[in-house]
Design an enzyme around this catalytic site. Structure first.
Site, mmCIF file in Angstrom:
data_model
loop_
_atom_site.group_PDB
_atom_site.id
_atom_site.type_symbol
_atom_site.label_atom_id
_atom_site.label_comp_id
_atom_site.label_asym_id
_atom_site.label_seq_id
_atom_site.Cartn_x
_atom_site.Cartn_y
_atom_site.Cartn_z
ATOM 1 N N ARG A 287 -3.206 -0.638 5.785
ATOM 2 C CA ARG A 287 -3.777 -1.631 4.871
ATOM 3 C C ARG A 287 -2.872 -2.821 4.616
ATOM 4 O O ARG A 287 -3.285 -3.975 4.768
ATOM 5 C CB ARG A 287 -4.159 -0.971 3.536
ATOM 6 C CG ARG A 287 -5.295 0.022 3.654
ATOM 7 C CD ARG A 287 -5.560 0.712 2.351
ATOM 8 N NE ARG A 287 -4.426 1.566 1.982
ATOM 9 C CZ ARG A 287 -4.263 2.132 0.793
ATOM 10 N NH1 ARG A 287 -5.141 1.917 -0.171
ATOM 11 N NH2 ARG A 287 -3.228 2.897 0.559
ATOM 12 N N CYS B 248 0.869 -1.179 0.000
ATOM 13 C CA CYS B 248 0.000 0.000 0.000
ATOM 14 C C CYS B 248 0.907 1.229 0.000
ATOM 15 O O CYS B 248 2.069 1.135 -0.390
ATOM 16 C CB CYS B 248 -0.977 -0.029 1.181
ATOM 17 S SG CYS B 248 -0.236 0.223 2.806
ATOM 18 N N ASP C 122 -8.113 3.665 1.889
ATOM 19 C CA ASP C 122 -7.376 4.016 3.089
ATOM 20 C C ASP C 122 -8.398 4.217 4.206
ATOM 21 O O ASP C 122 -9.343 4.985 4.045
ATOM 22 C CB ASP C 122 -6.586 5.302 2.847
ATOM 23 C CG ASP C 122 -5.607 5.611 3.955
ATOM 24 O OD1 ASP C 122 -5.990 5.485 5.142
ATOM 25 O OD2 ASP C 122 -4.476 6.002 3.647
#
Length: 151
Positions: free
Chosen positions: A14, A8, A117
């Site tokens: 994440r 990410c 996000d």
């Protein structure tokens, strides 16, 4: 395939969640698959996952507190058989870096959607929603990409 890297942007929410979920999956499957995560940005190098990511993972019996943020590097494309981007912008960045063995996590359960996000949501609910999305996609990814190892 015996290794996978989740990527990410900052590697503090994440992708560590994806790493933790995947490591739990690997353990439950009883197979030897190397799992790691990284970010395309270097703002959080050496930091542990954010508090809410650690909390939501812990709520599901997964401990990601010992993970540390790192930046993806070209050698990762040689060391990992599969690179998994959590959204389109990171997918494109990884392509520009030369990644060949690349997929997008949202292609495994969410019709190619980006894993958002969690900071784009209000409060902790975003982390709960993002965890659920990542969990579904990781489970589907392992069913498709790693099923031969489990048979």
């Amino acid at each position: 395939m015996q290794s996978v890297l989740f990527v990410c942007l900052g590697n503090i929410c994440r992708s560590p969640l994806a790493e933790g979920i995947a490591k739990a999956k690997v353990q439950n499957m009883g197979v030897n698959i190397a799992v790691d995560s990284a970010g395309t940005g270097g703002w959080h190098l050496g930091e542990s996952p954010c508090e809410n990511a650690v909390k939501v993972a812990s709520m599901h019996g997964i401990d990601i507190s010992s993970l540390r943020a790192r930046k993806v590097k070209p050698e990762d494309f040689e060391n990992f058989e599969l690179i998994v981007a959590l959204d389109e912008s990171n997918l494109e960045y990884l392509k520009q870096m030369g990644a060949q063995n690349l997929v997008k996590l949202g292609d495994f359960g969410y019709d190619g959607a980006d894993v958002p996000d969690p900071y784009f949501f209000d409060g902790f609910d975003g982390f709960i929603e993002v965890f659920s999305m990542i969990e579904v996609c990781v489970n589907n990814l392992f069913s498709v990409k790693f099923e031969k190892l489990t048979q």
